[in-house]
Motif scaffolding. Structure first.
Motif, short mmCIF file in Angstrom:
data_model
loop_
_atom_site.label_atom_id
_atom_site.label_comp_id
_atom_site.label_asym_id
_atom_site.label_seq_id
_atom_site.Cartn_x
_atom_site.Cartn_y
_atom_site.Cartn_z
N GLN A 197 38.27 35.32 33.82
CA GLN A 197 37.26 36.36 33.71
C GLN A 197 36.77 36.82 35.07
O GLN A 197 36.24 37.93 35.21
N THR A 198 36.91 35.95 36.09
CA THR A 198 36.57 36.34 37.46
C THR A 198 37.64 37.25 38.04
O THR A 198 37.33 38.29 38.64
N THR A 199 38.89 36.88 37.87
CA THR A 199 39.98 37.69 38.43
C THR A 199 40.20 38.97 37.62
O THR A 199 40.73 39.95 38.16
N THR B 151 41.84 37.01 32.12
CA THR B 151 42.16 38.12 33.01
C THR B 151 42.45 39.40 32.23
O THR B 151 41.88 40.47 32.50
N ALA C 66 31.97 39.47 37.37
CA ALA C 66 32.93 38.55 37.99
C ALA C 66 32.24 37.33 38.58
O ALA C 66 32.71 36.20 38.41
N GLY D 279 31.31 43.51 39.90
CA GLY D 279 31.28 42.19 40.50
C GLY D 279 30.20 41.29 39.93
O GLY D 279 30.29 40.07 40.03
N PRO E 207 38.09 41.48 36.26
CA PRO E 207 37.52 42.73 36.80
C PRO E 207 38.13 43.14 38.13
O PRO E 207 38.29 44.33 38.41
N GLY F 274 38.65 41.07 31.35
CA GLY F 274 38.55 41.95 32.51
C GLY F 274 38.27 43.39 32.17
O GLY F 274 37.84 44.17 33.03
#
Length: 408
Positions: A354-356, A231, A57, A54, A358, A235
């Protein structure tokens, strides 16, 4: 027209691009810095590796959500000035993170780091667009990417080595100091050069800029594409060290070396784009890039040796930037009058991906397993390259005075 001749495309690029590339280098040093040391962070704060992921993320998410504001501020107050301030913030956030006494405090510092890094690279792309005409812009963007990729390469590699010797706190301390030094260097480099600012804050004008950008049909295509890229590709990075641990390879330096392979591939792209573009064309670059990325994800799914995975990351970095570089050029031509805002929106969607990423990989690894998750991501990237080659077409900027496409 989109110039594809290697020699002509490289000629006459402004010297200021070297300073812009330096800013991208400095910001990118810490982009992947924590990925190789996430297992150590998870162990120290007694959190699962999916929770430690996180940190990547939240940094990406913060980077993303500040993009609309960053783009507007860059167009209003001046892109170079904003880059300098954000580099300083990124350096201070890294130093504070090195002193964190809890996972929550480290989490907060990564939020600040995301804000700082959010004001550097997308603004650098906008500034490159201001300085270089479309015929030479992909090669110019390639040079800026070279600075960024070098930062990614050294950041990931140094993180693993420093992590083995000094721990993850040493990683953030060293990188924080380097970024602050780089901020001072960029400020000195721009001293005496005109750093233009735009008009006073005009929210009505900002709304018009957004309407103009999204009136270009390529906007929805470009922004959706980079969200998928972020993603499916980015990720994977927070889990590389964990994948290697499954093979019995616990060295953080090795994890950093594998991750750094992606940056090596990016550097190869910057050195070869001038010759690849005339041979493959834009559509060929996108198809080959998506296929190359998809193949590497499929190979990594079956857990080869770390040396093979490092080679896969080199090839994946090459393929990623073949595809991503084309999308960036199309995004830089969405509008003429608010290019900084357009490029920041481009980065917004990329870092939302890139947030979604991981999170999606964490869900997939927990419910489907490693092989199906990576194979799905690989198939998605293959399809993305094919689809973009079919639907992403040259169109004039939405606010262009002459209704002819500037890309071909």
């Amino acid at each position: 027209m989109w110039q594809t001749g290697g020699r002509d495309a490289r000629a006459g690029l402004p010297p200021a691009l070297n300073i812009i590339a330096l800013s991208g280098f400095a910001a990118s040093l810490s982009t992947r810095a924590l990925d190789p040391v996430l297992p150590r962070i998870a162990a120290e704060f007694t959190v699962p590796i999916t929770t430690a992921a996180g940190l990547a993320a939240v940094s990406a998410f913060t980077f993303a959500v500040v993009q609309p504001a960053i783009g507007a501020l860059a167009d209003i107050f001046g892109k170079a000035r904003l880059m300098i301030v954000c580099l300083a913030l990124l350096g201070l956030a890294s130093l504070l993170g090195a002193m964190a006494t809890s996972f929550e405090l480290l989490f907060l510092c990564r939020i600040l780091a995301g804000i700082g890094s959010g004001g550097v690279f997308p603004v650098a792309l906008g500034l490159t667009g201001d300085l270089v005409e479309p015929e030479r812009r992909q090669v110019a963007i390639g040079r800026v990417l070279g600075g960024s990729m070098t930062g990614n390469l050294l950041g990931a590699t140094a993180s693993g080595v420093i992590g083995d010797v000094m721990g993850w706190r040493g990683v953030l301390t060293v990188l924080g100091l380097l970024v602050i030094v780089a901020a001072l260097a960029v400020a000195f480099g721009f001293r005496g050069k005109p750093i233009s600012a735009g008009a006073p804050m005009d929210f009505a004008g900002l709304r018009r800029s957004y309407r103009t950008i999204f009136s270009n049909p390529n906007a929805a295509i470009c922004f959706t594409a980079v969200l998928i890229e972020g993603t499916c590709v980015m990720g994977t990075f927070p889990y590389v060290a964990a994948f290697l641990h499954e093979l019995g390879q616990e060295s953080l330096a090795v994890a950093g070396l594998v991750i750094a392979g992606f940056a090596v591939g990016g550097l190869i792209y910057t050195l070869t784009v001038g010759s690849l573009l005339p041979r493959l064309g834009v559509n060929g670059m996108m198809i080959a890039g998506g296929a190359l990325v998809g193949l590497q994800l499929a190979i990594i799914a079956f857990g080869p040796s770390w040396q093979a995975q490092a080679a896969c990351f080199v090839a994946m970095g090459m393929g990623f930037y073949m595809l991503h570089g084309c999308i960036q050029v199309f995004a830089s031509e969405l509008t003429e009058t608010a290019r900084g805002t357009a490029m920041s929106l481009h980065s917004f969607f990329f870092f939302i991906g890139q947030t979604t990423g991981p999170i999606a990989y964490g869900f997939g690894l927990g419910h489907l397993g490693k092989v199906p998750t990576l194979l799905i991501a690989g198939a998605t990237m293959l399809a993305l390259g094919l689809v973009l080659a079919r639907i992403l077409k040259a169109r004039p900027p939405a606010d262009a005075s002459v209704g002819e496409p500037r890309l071909s």
